[in-house]
Scaffold this active site. Structure first.
Site, PDB file in Angstrom:
ATOM      1  N   HIS A   1      39.982  45.490  26.310  1.00 33.84           N
ATOM      2  CA  HIS A   1      40.058  46.143  27.621  1.00 33.84           C
ATOM      3  C   HIS A   1      40.685  47.522  27.436  1.00 33.84           C
ATOM      4  CE1 HIS A   1      41.259  47.084  31.711  1.00 33.84           C
ATOM      5  NE2 HIS A   1      40.354  46.204  32.092  1.00 33.84           N
TER       6      HIS A   1
ATOM      7  N   GLU B   1      33.115  49.432  31.357  1.00 30.43           N
ATOM      8  CA  GLU B   1      34.132  49.782  32.341  1.00 30.43           C
ATOM      9  C   GLU B   1      34.590  51.219  32.094  1.00 30.43           C
ATOM     10  OE1 GLU B   1      36.250  46.054  33.969  1.00 30.43           O
ATOM     11  OE2 GLU B   1      37.339  46.688  32.199  1.00 30.43           O
TER      12      GLU B   1
ATOM     13  N   SER C   1      36.445  49.237  39.900  1.00 34.06           N
ATOM     14  CA  SER C   1      36.448  49.369  41.372  1.00 34.06           C
ATOM     15  C   SER C   1      35.268  48.669  42.036  1.00 34.06           C
ATOM     16  CB  SER C   1      36.511  50.851  41.781  1.00 34.06           C
ATOM     17  OG  SER C   1      37.734  51.422  41.339  1.00 34.06           O
TER      18      SER C   1
ATOM     19  N   GLU D   1      42.844  49.060  28.978  1.00 31.83           N
ATOM     20  CA  GLU D   1      44.313  49.111  29.086  1.00 31.83           C
ATOM     21  C   GLU D   1      44.956  48.715  27.765  1.00 31.83           C
ATOM     22  OE1 GLU D   1      44.503  46.669  32.594  1.00 31.83           O
ATOM     23  OE2 GLU D   1      43.636  48.316  33.766  1.00 31.83           O
TER      24      GLU D   1
ATOM     25  N   GLY E   1      40.675  50.704  38.877  1.00 27.04           N
ATOM     26  CA  GLY E   1      41.826  50.746  39.784  1.00 27.04           C
ATOM     27  C   GLY E   1      41.941  52.025  40.591  1.00 27.04           C
TER      28      GLY E   1
ATOM     29  N   ASN F   1      39.365  39.606  36.286  1.00 24.82           N
ATOM     30  CA  ASN F   1      40.449  39.897  35.339  1.00 24.82           C
ATOM     31  C   ASN F   1      41.715  40.084  36.163  1.00 24.82           C
ATOM     32  OD1 ASN F   1      42.239  40.901  33.490  1.00 24.82           O
ATOM     33  ND2 ASN F   1      41.112  42.788  33.053  1.00 24.82           N
ATOM     34  N   TRP F   2      42.581  39.071  36.116  1.00 27.44           N
ATOM     35  CA  TRP F   2      43.787  39.105  36.958  1.00 27.44           C
ATOM     36  C   TRP F   2      44.853  40.037  36.374  1.00 27.44           C
ATOM     37  CZ3 TRP F   2      44.818  33.267  38.661  1.00 27.44           C
ATOM     38  CH2 TRP F   2      43.698  32.802  39.357  1.00 27.44           C
ATOM     39  N   LYS F   3      44.656  40.484  35.136  1.00 29.79           N
ATOM     40  CA  LYS F   3      45.630  41.363  34.463  1.00 29.79           C
ATOM     41  C   LYS F   3      47.018  40.704  34.511  1.00 29.79           C
ATOM     42  CE  LYS F   3      42.576  45.192  35.380  1.00 29.79           C
ATOM     43  NZ  LYS F   3      42.388  46.630  35.599  1.00 29.79           N
TER      44      LYS F   3
ATOM     45  N   GLY G   1      38.704  43.629  38.783  1.00 30.07           N
ATOM     46  CA  GLY G   1      40.159  43.630  38.651  1.00 30.07           C
ATOM     47  C   GLY G   1      40.811  43.343  39.993  1.00 30.07           C
ATOM     48  N   GLY G   2      41.219  44.389  40.684  1.00 37.24           N
ATOM     49  CA  GLY G   2      41.981  44.251  41.928  1.00 37.24           C
ATOM     50  C   GLY G   2      41.378  43.279  42.934  1.00 37.24           C
TER      51      GLY G   2
HETATM   52  P1  13P Z   1      39.459  47.231  39.151  1.00 39.51           P
HETATM   53  O1  13P Z   1      38.394  46.324  39.671  1.00 39.51           O
HETATM   54  O2  13P Z   1      40.800  46.984  39.775  1.00 39.51           O
HETATM   55  O3  13P Z   1      39.037  48.651  39.167  1.00 39.51           O
HETATM   56  O4  13P Z   1      39.670  46.840  37.602  1.00 39.51           O
HETATM   57  C1  13P Z   1      38.572  46.726  36.775  1.00 39.51           C
HETATM   58  C2  13P Z   1      39.002  46.135  35.494  1.00 39.51           C
HETATM   59  O5  13P Z   1      39.744  46.731  34.737  1.00 39.51           O
HETATM   60  C3  13P Z   1      38.522  44.783  35.171  1.00 39.51           C
HETATM   61  O6  13P Z   1      38.754  44.489  33.833  1.00 39.51           O
END
Ligand code: 13P
Length: 245
Positions: free
Chosen positions: A95, A162, A207, A97, A168, A8-10, A228-229
Site C-alpha cells: 500500500h 491507487e 476516494s 502508505e 483520503g 481497507n480499514w487501515k 478506505g474511509g
Molecule cells: P480512501 O478510500 O480513504 O481514499 O482510501 C483508499 C485506500 O487507501 C484504500 O487502500
C-alpha cells in the site's frame, strides 16, 4: 470474474469494540452479487474472523512478513502462515502508505507476495503514482515500473491501482484517466502473464464513495474497488457494493 469490493480499514477503528460493531453491521447485509473482503488491523482479525464466519465475507490482513518462514526470530513480524491460521484469505501488500512511511521497496513487496502465496494467501498488491509523477506525465511509467518490480513471476492474486493523490483526499482521477490506466495495466499483465492475465482482477482505489462507485465500477478493466474511509461506515461500504452492476 465477480466484482470484488474490498475494505481497507487501515489503523481503524481505534478500539476493538468499534471493529466488532463494524463487522456485526456488515454481517446483517443481504445476499450480494459481488464479493466482499474486509481488511481490519491485525489486532482485530481474530474477533472479526469469528463474527464473519459463514457470511461469505472474506477476511484480509494489511501486511505480512517478507520471510517465507512460518515462524522464527523476527521481532514484531507476523508471518503469512500465522494469518492463514486466523482464517485470513487475502493480504494487502505494498500500500502506498507503507511504501511511503515504512520505506517498502518493490523488492520487499515482491518478497512479501511470494511469502503470502507460499502460505496460501491471495496477495493484493497496490500500485499508484504521486501527484507530481502524474503532473510530469509519468503516471503510466511509474505504475508499469511498480508492477514489474512488485509482482513475482507466476503471480496469482489481485492488483489495486491507487493513485496516491486520490487517497483520503476526496479527489479522484476522471473516468477517462482511470480507464486509461486500467487498460495500460491490463495490457501489461497480458504481456507478462499471458496465460492468466484475464484472471487477475485490477481494483481501483482512492476516494471511492457511494456517490462515485457506480461510474468507477462500470469502467472497462475495473474489477472492483479498494475502499478506505468509506469502508469504515457499513452503510457506505454496502452502498458501494450495491452500486456494482
Ligand atoms: P480512501 O478510500 O480513504 O481514499 O482510501 C483508499 C485506500 O487507501 C484504500 O487502500
Amino acid at each position: 470474474m465477480r466484482t470484488l469490493i474490498a475494505g481497507n480499514w487501515k489503523m481503524n477503528p481505534p478500539g476493538l469494540a468499534g471493529a466488532e460493531a463494524l463487522a456485526r453491521a456488515l454481517r446483517l447485509s443481504a445476499a450480494r452479487a459481488v464479493d466482499l473482503l474486509v481488511c481490519p488491523p491485525f489486532t482485530a482479525l481474530a474477533s472479526v474472523a469469528a463474527l464473519l464466519r459463514g457470511t461469505g465475507i472474506a477476511l484480509g490482513a494489511q501486511d505480512c512478513a517478507a520471510t517465507g518462514e512460518a515462524g522464527g526470530a523476527h521481532t514484531g513480524e507476523i508471518s503469512a502462515a500465522m494469518l492463514r491460521d486466523l482464517g485470513v484469505s487475502h493480504v494487502i501488500l505494498g500500500h502506498s502508505e507503507r511504501r511511503a512511511h515504512q520505506a517498502e521497496s518493490d523488492a520487499t513487496v515482491r518478497a512479501k507476495a511470494v511469502a503470502a502465496a507460499a502460505a496460501g494467501l491471495i496477495p493484493l498488491v497496490c500500485v499508484g503514482e504521486t501527484e507530481a509523477e502524474r503532473r510530469a506525465g509519468r503516471a503510466q511509467a511509474v505504475v508499469a515500473g511498480q508492477l514489474a518490480g512488485s509482482l513475482p513471476d507466476g503471480f496469482s492474486g489481485i492488483i489495486a491501482y491507487e493513485p496516491v493523490w486520490a487517497i483520503g483526499t476526496g479527489l479522484t482521477p476522471s473516468a477517462g484517466e482511470i480507464a486509461a490506466m486500467h487498460a495500460a495495466i491490463a495490457a501489461d499483465l497480458a504481456t507478462r502473464f499471458p496465460a492468466r492475465a484475464a484472471a487477475l482482477p485490477v481494483l481501483y482505489g482512492g476516494s471511492v464513495k457511494p456517490g462515485n462507485a457506480a461510474e468507477v465500477l462500470a469502467l472497462a478493466h475495473v474489477g472492483g474497488a479498494l475502499v478506505g474511509g468509506a469502508s469504515l461506515v457499513a452503510e457506505d461500504f454496502l452502498a458501494i457494493a450495491a452500486a456494482a452492476r
